[in-house]
Scaffold this motif. Sequence first.
Motif, PDB file in Angstrom:
ATOM      1  N   PRO A 199     -15.746  -4.390 -27.075  1.00  7.51           N
ATOM      2  CA  PRO A 199     -15.307  -4.391 -28.478  1.00  7.51           C
ATOM      3  C   PRO A 199     -14.869  -3.007 -28.971  1.00  7.51           C
ATOM      4  O   PRO A 199     -13.954  -2.902 -29.794  1.00  7.51           O
ATOM      5  N   ILE A 200     -15.528  -1.954 -28.484  1.00  9.70           N
ATOM      6  CA  ILE A 200     -15.135  -0.600 -28.900  1.00  9.70           C
ATOM      7  C   ILE A 200     -13.740  -0.272 -28.383  1.00  9.70           C
ATOM      8  O   ILE A 200     -12.890   0.268 -29.109  1.00  9.70           O
ATOM      9  N   VAL A 201     -13.477  -0.613 -27.130  1.00  9.17           N
ATOM     10  CA  VAL A 201     -12.140  -0.407 -26.563  1.00  9.17           C
ATOM     11  C   VAL A 201     -11.103  -1.156 -27.383  1.00  9.17           C
ATOM     12  O   VAL A 201     -10.031  -0.613 -27.724  1.00  9.17           O
ATOM     13  N   GLU A 202     -11.404  -2.405 -27.725  1.00  6.04           N
ATOM     14  CA  GLU A 202     -10.451  -3.203 -28.489  1.00  6.04           C
ATOM     15  C   GLU A 202     -10.209  -2.625 -29.885  1.00  6.04           C
ATOM     16  O   GLU A 202      -9.097  -2.683 -30.411  1.00  6.04           O
ATOM     17  N   GLU A 203     -11.234  -2.052 -30.492  1.00  7.33           N
ATOM     18  CA  GLU A 203     -11.061  -1.411 -31.798  1.00  7.33           C
ATOM     19  C   GLU A 203     -10.024  -0.304 -31.722  1.00  7.33           C
ATOM     20  O   GLU A 203      -9.166  -0.162 -32.610  1.00  7.33           O
ATOM     21  N   PHE A 204     -10.104   0.501 -30.674  1.00 10.05           N
ATOM     22  CA  PHE A 204      -9.168   1.619 -30.568  1.00 10.05           C
ATOM     23  C   PHE A 204      -7.767   1.160 -30.187  1.00 10.05           C
ATOM     24  O   PHE A 204      -6.784   1.812 -30.545  1.00 10.05           O
ATOM     25  N   VAL A 207      -6.285   0.462 -33.443  1.00  6.03           N
ATOM     26  CA  VAL A 207      -5.872   1.718 -34.084  1.00  6.03           C
ATOM     27  C   VAL A 207      -4.581   2.226 -33.454  1.00  6.03           C
ATOM     28  O   VAL A 207      -3.676   2.726 -34.141  1.00  6.03           O
ATOM     29  N   LEU A 208      -4.479   2.111 -32.121  1.00  3.77           N
ATOM     30  CA  LEU A 208      -3.262   2.521 -31.420  1.00  3.77           C
ATOM     31  C   LEU A 208      -2.054   1.755 -31.952  1.00  3.77           C
ATOM     32  O   LEU A 208      -0.995   2.348 -32.224  1.00  3.77           O
ATOM     33  N   HIS A 209      -2.207   0.465 -32.127  1.00  2.00           N
ATOM     34  CA  HIS A 209      -1.097  -0.351 -32.633  1.00  2.00           C
ATOM     35  C   HIS A 209      -0.742   0.016 -34.067  1.00  2.00           C
ATOM     36  O   HIS A 209       0.435  -0.064 -34.456  1.00  2.00           O
ATOM     37  N   ALA A 210      -1.719   0.406 -34.837  1.00  2.00           N
ATOM     38  CA  ALA A 210      -1.426   0.850 -36.207  1.00  2.00           C
ATOM     39  C   ALA A 210      -0.541   2.084 -36.189  1.00  2.00           C
ATOM     40  O   ALA A 210       0.357   2.244 -37.044  1.00  2.00           O
ATOM     41  N   GLN A 211      -0.757   2.960 -35.231  1.00  2.00           N
ATOM     42  CA  GLN A 211       0.086   4.149 -35.108  1.00  2.00           C
ATOM     43  C   GLN A 211       1.469   3.784 -34.584  1.00  2.00           C
ATOM     44  O   GLN A 211       2.479   4.357 -35.022  1.00  2.00           O
ATOM     45  N   ILE A 212       1.524   2.835 -33.650  1.00  2.00           N
ATOM     46  CA  ILE A 212       2.827   2.382 -33.146  1.00  2.00           C
ATOM     47  C   ILE A 212       3.655   1.786 -34.278  1.00  2.00           C
ATOM     48  O   ILE A 212       4.873   2.012 -34.381  1.00  2.00           O
ATOM     49  N   ASP A 213       3.008   1.024 -35.165  1.00  2.00           N
ATOM     50  CA  ASP A 213       3.718   0.384 -36.275  1.00  2.00           C
ATOM     51  C   ASP A 213       4.384   1.400 -37.196  1.00  2.00           C
ATOM     52  O   ASP A 213       5.373   1.086 -37.877  1.00  2.00           O
ATOM     53  N   LYS A 214       3.858   2.621 -37.227  1.00  2.00           N
ATOM     54  CA  LYS A 214       4.434   3.647 -38.097  1.00  2.00           C
ATOM     55  C   LYS A 214       5.729   4.238 -37.541  1.00  2.00           C
ATOM     56  O   LYS A 214       6.448   4.935 -38.250  1.00  2.00           O
ATOM     57  N   ASN A 378      -8.243 -17.499 -30.393  1.00  2.00           N
ATOM     58  CA  ASN A 378      -8.397 -17.152 -31.812  1.00  2.00           C
ATOM     59  C   ASN A 378      -7.785 -15.785 -32.099  1.00  2.00           C
ATOM     60  O   ASN A 378      -8.322 -14.967 -32.848  1.00  2.00           O
ATOM     61  N   ASN A 379      -6.655 -15.540 -31.444  1.00  2.00           N
ATOM     62  CA  ASN A 379      -5.888 -14.301 -31.627  1.00  2.00           C
ATOM     63  C   ASN A 379      -6.664 -13.052 -31.201  1.00  2.00           C
ATOM     64  O   ASN A 379      -6.413 -11.960 -31.678  1.00  2.00           O
ATOM     65  N   THR A 380      -7.647 -13.239 -30.310  1.00  2.00           N
ATOM     66  CA  THR A 380      -8.400 -12.097 -29.796  1.00  2.00           C
ATOM     67  C   THR A 380      -8.305 -12.078 -28.278  1.00  2.00           C
ATOM     68  O   THR A 380      -8.095 -13.110 -27.633  1.00  2.00           O
ATOM     69  N   TYR A 381      -8.501 -10.896 -27.718  1.00  2.00           N
ATOM     70  CA  TYR A 381      -8.382 -10.734 -26.271  1.00  2.00           C
ATOM     71  C   TYR A 381      -9.627 -10.018 -25.752  1.00  2.00           C
ATOM     72  O   TYR A 381     -10.114  -9.062 -26.362  1.00  2.00           O
ATOM     73  N   ALA A 382     -10.143 -10.476 -24.612  1.00  2.00           N
ATOM     74  CA  ALA A 382     -11.313  -9.859 -23.987  1.00  2.00           C
ATOM     75  C   ALA A 382     -10.844  -8.999 -22.805  1.00  2.00           C
ATOM     76  O   ALA A 382     -10.365  -9.528 -21.798  1.00  2.00           O
ATOM     77  N   MET A 486     -10.918  -1.779 -18.338  1.00  2.00           N
ATOM     78  CA  MET A 486     -10.916  -2.356 -19.685  1.00  2.00           C
ATOM     79  C   MET A 486      -9.827  -1.707 -20.546  1.00  2.00           C
ATOM     80  O   MET A 486      -9.078  -2.393 -21.251  1.00  2.00           O
ATOM     81  N   GLU A 487      -9.755  -0.388 -20.505  1.00  2.00           N
ATOM     82  CA  GLU A 487      -8.746   0.323 -21.293  1.00  2.00           C
ATOM     83  C   GLU A 487      -7.337  -0.073 -20.875  1.00  2.00           C
ATOM     84  O   GLU A 487      -6.471  -0.351 -21.725  1.00  2.00           O
ATOM     85  N   LEU A 488      -7.090  -0.100 -19.567  1.00  2.00           N
ATOM     86  CA  LEU A 488      -5.757  -0.421 -19.074  1.00  2.00           C
ATOM     87  C   LEU A 488      -5.369  -1.849 -19.441  1.00  2.00           C
ATOM     88  O   LEU A 488      -4.250  -2.104 -19.907  1.00  2.00           O
ATOM     89  N   ARG A 489      -6.299  -2.786 -19.251  1.00  2.00           N
ATOM     90  CA  ARG A 489      -5.998  -4.179 -19.588  1.00  2.00           C
ATOM     91  C   ARG A 489      -5.737  -4.343 -21.087  1.00  2.00           C
ATOM     92  O   ARG A 489      -4.799  -5.022 -21.503  1.00  2.00           O
TER      93      ARG A 489
END
Length: 538
Positions: A199-204, A207-214, A378-382, A486-489
């Motif tokens: 879950p921590i990896v997914e949180e970041f 955040v990464l996508h929020a920066q991409i959106d900018k 449910n729009n989430t990825y493990a 996990m990070e790469l996936r």
Amino acid sequence: MAVLQTLLSSTVTNLILSGAAAGVIIHQILRRVFIDLYPLTTVTIVIGTHWVLLSAIHRYGEYNLWEANQRAFSLVCSTLASLATNILVYRAFFHRLRNFPGPFGARLSKFWAVWQTIKSKARYYQVTQRLHQEYGDYVRTADPAAIQLVHGLKATVKKGPFYAQLTDSVHTTDDPIFHKERRKIWDFAMKESLVDYGPIVEEFTTVLHAQIDKSLGQPVSANALTKHYSYDVISTLGFGNSTRFLEGESTEVAKRVFGAIERGVVAIGLLLHVPYLLTVMETFTYHGPMGGFNLWAAEEVQRRKKVGNPRPDLLGHLLKNTKEDAIGRELLDNEARMIIGAGSDPAASSLAVLLILLAENPEYQVKLREEIDQAFENNTYACGKHLPLLDGIINESLRLYPSVIFQNQRLTPPEGLTIGSVYIPGDTIICLGPYQQGRDKRNFVDPDEFIPERWTTQPELILNRTGFFPFSLGHYNCVGKTVAMMELRSVVARTVKDYDISFPAGVKFDGKEFFSRIIDHFSTGVPRQDVVFTKRHA
């Protein structure tokens, strides 16, 4: 005393001859004694010897101070010159490895490798490839038959002298008993917290996508984006405290520290061929090339000790299983540096390579989406979940461009090591790297081509799966492999699902030329490359 007085009163020529004889004797001693870890002691011995000789010559030789100094200097210099000459002659013509092929300069000194590193602009892995083509498997060790003997669970080799120059940690120690006991603690920590790390990896990644959106539709550096992501992830997983690079809120201290890491690995990449110089730098400079980083890591350990009930992190487990004494504190400081250093740069380089490969091969974005869309619930990825094509793309990227190109040193056992029909004498440094094995035709069909299907629908393209070991093998395999995957996936799957990845308009990307500029500075240095993210419309 009479013999001493005769020697000290003899002509300068006789003193030089005496020094030459001393050099021969010292060489025979040094062939059997390992002194690389003690540069300060070595320098002290040389200076001390000069001072003792100066005092003795002045007292017993009846010379004035200036003359005594000249004679002492002549004796010391002739000894050192004789020692150097003996070493070079021995290495050139009498060394036990003299029958192995290779460049003549490489026989004489490891500074030959340093010079090749400089000439190749820190691409020594390319030098090694050329050496294998010219001299065969055993200019370094490239024989696939050596993989299990060198890196397997039953390997009898141990870590080479490069590791002896480094501070002790679970990764850098050359003590197999210490490593085994410490590795148990690390493996338990990883296993116990793995469910929390996802879950921590997914949180970041969010955040990464929020920066991409900018910066949609605009060129952004794949390198900077992935470095900031990996720094934030590993600082949180390691210390429970994000560096906040992605949000642009990182402190000046953190920026300075992580800049020091980048400069430090460049120094290590150059000096890994002559690792005793790392000890020299640590001894005669203020904390060596990564001094600022070392101090920061120690402060982070102290900060973490004062935090109560934080989110699960790796350092918390290590604190509970490390003695609170001088040795324990030093070990924690060393492993704190390892967490950040080994957990950030390699992951960042692998992520950058993946984004660039996907931009170069957009057809795999299309293929991957079919698999990814079905994997989301449910729009989430493990990110801990295995997906065949996703893992195939990641594996193929790591095969071609492993995150650590450095060829790990191993030392053959005293009785030597036989690989096929080749016998390598005992206590010999051997190197067997993932880059060379990943591109060996004996291991993979069309080894220089990016073909993810070799890991899925075309297994016949893999001739020897043990030739793939980007995270190393055996007892010394990467303790953070699961987290790295996990990070790469997470980044690849979710980014391909939400965005099209391409190169900026007008850019003619030459993959062969681009990837040939990858730098080997311990971890893989990927050249800067801009990519463009465009919001995907289903």
